[in-house]
Design a protein around this motif. Sequence first.
Motif, PDB file in Angstrom:
ATOM      1  N   MET A   1       0.571 -10.640 -16.036  1.00 31.53           N
ATOM      2  CA  MET A   1      -0.854 -10.852 -15.805  1.00 31.53           C
ATOM      3  C   MET A   1      -1.682  -9.836 -16.574  1.00 31.53           C
ATOM      4  O   MET A   1      -1.253  -8.696 -16.705  1.00 31.53           O
ATOM      5  N   PRO A   2      -2.867 -10.206 -16.996  1.00 32.58           N
ATOM      6  CA  PRO A   2      -3.347 -11.586 -17.042  1.00 32.58           C
ATOM      7  C   PRO A   2      -2.509 -12.380 -18.033  1.00 32.58           C
ATOM      8  O   PRO A   2      -2.136 -11.857 -19.076  1.00 32.58           O
ATOM      9  N   ASN A   3      -2.220 -13.599 -17.694  1.00 34.46           N
ATOM     10  CA  ASN A   3      -1.213 -14.343 -18.445  1.00 34.46           C
ATOM     11  C   ASN A   3      -1.649 -14.884 -19.795  1.00 34.46           C
ATOM     12  O   ASN A   3      -0.824 -15.100 -20.646  1.00 34.46           O
ATOM     13  N   ARG A   4      -2.909 -15.111 -20.013  1.00 36.10           N
ATOM     14  CA  ARG A   4      -3.320 -15.698 -21.286  1.00 36.10           C
ATOM     15  C   ARG A   4      -4.136 -14.749 -22.157  1.00 36.10           C
ATOM     16  O   ARG A   4      -4.513 -15.077 -23.251  1.00 36.10           O
ATOM     17  N   ARG A   5      -4.463 -13.589 -21.632  1.00 35.22           N
ATOM     18  CA  ARG A   5      -5.368 -12.712 -22.372  1.00 35.22           C
ATOM     19  C   ARG A   5      -4.729 -11.392 -22.761  1.00 35.22           C
ATOM     20  O   ARG A   5      -5.404 -10.455 -23.107  1.00 35.22           O
ATOM     21  N   GLY A   6      -3.427 -11.296 -22.684  1.00 32.66           N
ATOM     22  CA  GLY A   6      -2.764 -10.059 -23.070  1.00 32.66           C
ATOM     23  C   GLY A   6      -2.779  -9.023 -21.971  1.00 32.66           C
ATOM     24  O   GLY A   6      -3.392  -9.193 -20.928  1.00 32.66           O
TER      25      GLY A   6
ATOM     26  N   PRO B   1       0.827  -1.215   0.000  1.00 38.56           N
ATOM     27  CA  PRO B   1       0.000   0.000   0.000  1.00 38.56           C
ATOM     28  C   PRO B   1       0.859   1.262   0.000  1.00 38.56           C
ATOM     29  O   PRO B   1       1.813   1.380   0.771  1.00 38.56           O
ATOM     30  N   GLY B   2       0.506   2.175  -0.897  1.00 42.86           N
ATOM     31  CA  GLY B   2       1.219   3.440  -1.003  1.00 42.86           C
ATOM     32  C   GLY B   2       2.401   3.410  -1.951  1.00 42.86           C
ATOM     33  O   GLY B   2       2.957   4.455  -2.276  1.00 42.86           O
ATOM     34  N   ASP B   3       2.786   2.222  -2.427  1.00 41.81           N
ATOM     35  CA  ASP B   3       3.977   2.121  -3.275  1.00 41.81           C
ATOM     36  C   ASP B   3       3.767   1.183  -4.463  1.00 41.81           C
ATOM     37  O   ASP B   3       4.106  -0.003  -4.405  1.00 41.81           O
ATOM     38  N   PRO B   4       3.210   1.705  -5.570  1.00 38.70           N
ATOM     39  CA  PRO B   4       2.983   0.853  -6.740  1.00 38.70           C
ATOM     40  C   PRO B   4       4.274   0.257  -7.296  1.00 38.70           C
ATOM     41  O   PRO B   4       4.262  -0.852  -7.827  1.00 38.70           O
ATOM     42  N   GLU B   5       5.384   0.962  -7.157  1.00 43.07           N
ATOM     43  CA  GLU B   5       6.659   0.471  -7.711  1.00 43.07           C
ATOM     44  C   GLU B   5       7.140  -0.788  -6.998  1.00 43.07           C
ATOM     45  O   GLU B   5       7.882  -1.575  -7.573  1.00 43.07           O
ATOM     46  N   LYS B   6       6.752  -0.987  -5.749  1.00 43.81           N
ATOM     47  CA  LYS B   6       7.152  -2.172  -4.985  1.00 43.81           C
ATOM     48  C   LYS B   6       6.075  -3.245  -4.959  1.00 43.81           C
ATOM     49  O   LYS B   6       6.293  -4.317  -4.411  1.00 43.81           O
ATOM     50  N   SER B   7       4.919  -2.978  -5.540  1.00 47.10           N
ATOM     51  CA  SER B   7       3.806  -3.924  -5.532  1.00 47.10           C
ATOM     52  C   SER B   7       3.936  -4.900  -6.697  1.00 47.10           C
ATOM     53  O   SER B   7       3.893  -4.498  -7.868  1.00 47.10           O
ATOM     54  N   LEU B   8       4.082  -6.170  -6.374  1.00 49.68           N
ATOM     55  CA  LEU B   8       4.219  -7.205  -7.397  1.00 49.68           C
ATOM     56  C   LEU B   8       3.030  -7.192  -8.356  1.00 49.68           C
ATOM     57  O   LEU B   8       3.206  -7.336  -9.570  1.00 49.68           O
ATOM     58  N   MET B   9       1.861  -6.969  -7.828  1.00 49.33           N
ATOM     59  CA  MET B   9       0.659  -6.933  -8.668  1.00 49.33           C
ATOM     60  C   MET B   9       0.797  -5.897  -9.790  1.00 49.33           C
ATOM     61  O   MET B   9       0.466  -6.172 -10.949  1.00 49.33           O
ATOM     62  N   ILE B  10       1.291  -4.729  -9.458  1.00 48.20           N
ATOM     63  CA  ILE B  10       1.444  -3.663 -10.456  1.00 48.20           C
ATOM     64  C   ILE B  10       2.526  -4.027 -11.463  1.00 48.20           C
ATOM     65  O   ILE B  10       2.355  -3.847 -12.676  1.00 48.20           O
ATOM     66  N   LYS B  11       3.632  -4.562 -10.990  1.00 47.62           N
ATOM     67  CA  LYS B  11       4.702  -4.973 -11.913  1.00 47.62           C
ATOM     68  C   LYS B  11       4.187  -6.007 -12.911  1.00 47.62           C
ATOM     69  O   LYS B  11       4.509  -5.953 -14.100  1.00 47.62           O
ATOM     70  N   LEU B  12       3.372  -6.939 -12.416  1.00 49.41           N
ATOM     71  CA  LEU B  12       2.877  -8.001 -13.290  1.00 49.41           C
ATOM     72  C   LEU B  12       1.870  -7.497 -14.315  1.00 49.41           C
ATOM     73  O   LEU B  12       1.895  -7.918 -15.466  1.00 49.41           O
ATOM     74  N   VAL B  13       0.978  -6.576 -13.922  1.00 55.29           N
ATOM     75  CA  VAL B  13       0.007  -6.073 -14.902  1.00 55.29           C
ATOM     76  C   VAL B  13       0.662  -5.122 -15.896  1.00 55.29           C
ATOM     77  O   VAL B  13       0.159  -4.949 -17.001  1.00 55.29           O
ATOM     78  N   ARG B  14       1.784  -4.529 -15.514  1.00 55.34           N
ATOM     79  CA  ARG B  14       2.534  -3.679 -16.451  1.00 55.34           C
ATOM     80  C   ARG B  14       3.378  -4.520 -17.413  1.00 55.34           C
ATOM     81  O   ARG B  14       3.917  -4.000 -18.382  1.00 55.34           O
ATOM     82  N   HIS B  15       3.529  -5.795 -17.145  1.00 55.95           N
ATOM     83  CA  HIS B  15       4.399  -6.711 -17.902  1.00 55.95           C
ATOM     84  C   HIS B  15       5.847  -6.218 -17.850  1.00 55.95           C
ATOM     85  O   HIS B  15       6.534  -6.169 -18.865  1.00 55.95           O
ATOM     86  N   GLU B  16       6.315  -5.864 -16.656  1.00 59.29           N
ATOM     87  CA  GLU B  16       7.652  -5.306 -16.486  1.00 59.29           C
ATOM     88  C   GLU B  16       8.749  -6.325 -16.211  1.00 59.29           C
ATOM     89  O   GLU B  16       9.888  -5.939 -15.988  1.00 59.29           O
ATOM     90  N   GLY B  17       8.416  -7.580 -16.196  1.00 62.12           N
ATOM     91  CA  GLY B  17       9.436  -8.592 -15.938  1.00 62.12           C
ATOM     92  C   GLY B  17      10.308  -8.814 -17.160  1.00 62.12           C
ATOM     93  O   GLY B  17      10.163  -8.140 -18.185  1.00 62.12           O
ATOM     94  N   PRO B  18      11.228  -9.773 -17.065  1.00 58.53           N
ATOM     95  CA  PRO B  18      12.063 -10.099 -18.226  1.00 58.53           C
ATOM     96  C   PRO B  18      11.205 -10.563 -19.402  1.00 58.53           C
ATOM     97  O   PRO B  18      10.051 -10.952 -19.221  1.00 58.53           O
ATOM     98  N   LYS B  19      11.763 -10.515 -20.579  1.00 57.53           N
ATOM     99  CA  LYS B  19      11.012 -10.857 -21.798  1.00 57.53           C
ATOM    100  C   LYS B  19      10.333 -12.223 -21.696  1.00 57.53           C
ATOM    101  O   LYS B  19       9.224 -12.415 -22.170  1.00 57.53           O
ATOM    102  N   ASP B  20      11.003 -13.179 -21.064  1.00 57.47           N
ATOM    103  CA  ASP B  20      10.440 -14.528 -20.933  1.00 57.47           C
ATOM    104  C   ASP B  20       9.768 -14.734 -19.567  1.00 57.47           C
ATOM    105  O   ASP B  20       9.597 -15.846 -19.112  1.00 57.47           O
ATOM    106  N   ASP B  21       9.352 -13.641 -18.928  1.00 56.92           N
ATOM    107  CA  ASP B  21       8.723 -13.693 -17.618  1.00 56.92           C
ATOM    108  C   ASP B  21       7.496 -14.603 -17.669  1.00 56.92           C
ATOM    109  O   ASP B  21       6.594 -14.388 -18.469  1.00 56.92           O
ATOM    110  N   PRO B  22       7.448 -15.628 -16.795  1.00 61.74           N
ATOM    111  CA  PRO B  22       6.301 -16.538 -16.814  1.00 61.74           C
ATOM    112  C   PRO B  22       5.074 -15.979 -16.095  1.00 61.74           C
ATOM    113  O   PRO B  22       4.024 -16.589 -16.115  1.00 61.74           O
ATOM    114  N   MET B  23       5.198 -14.783 -15.479  1.00 64.90           N
ATOM    115  CA  MET B  23       4.095 -14.303 -14.668  1.00 64.90           C
ATOM    116  C   MET B  23       3.421 -13.008 -15.128  1.00 64.90           C
ATOM    117  O   MET B  23       2.728 -12.388 -14.340  1.00 64.90           O
TER     118      MET B  23
END
Length: 133
Positions: A108-113, A84-106
């Motif tokens: 989100m949403p993972n199958r719908r773009g 709370p209060g820190d989107p940059e540290k929130s895993l949920m936000i990182k995942l919906v932004r697709h900010e992981g490595p190119k081959d990131d398995p996580m």
Amino acid sequence: MRIRAFSLLLGVPLTVGLSGCEKPMTPEDVTYKNTGDFYIDRVQPILQTRCYRCHAGLNRESGLRVDSRAYMLKGGKHGTALVPGDPEKSLMIKLVRHEGPKDDPMPMPNRRGKLPEQEIRDLERWVKEGAPE
């Protein structure tokens, strides 16, 4: 059709706990309430339509539930989903932004773009404001 209407009245998508029985809900399926409450009006419908199918009720992929703030804070096998209060540290936000490595398995949403940018901004704003329910 009655069951689907009843599930919308309860605010729970029909697909929760019934994986594969019905197509996932879309934002068009959700009635936005316009109550003046940002979580109810903007965030909860995103979570319901985009996340609950895999992360609510009996469906807990990676051990994560997002159907309450407490569950998001508890997190899953990859740790807390919400800071709370820190989107940059929130895993949920990182995942919906697709900010992981190119081959990131996580991403989100993972199958719908990737989510539409407005929905990502709404989630970021909610987290930045402390993720109130």
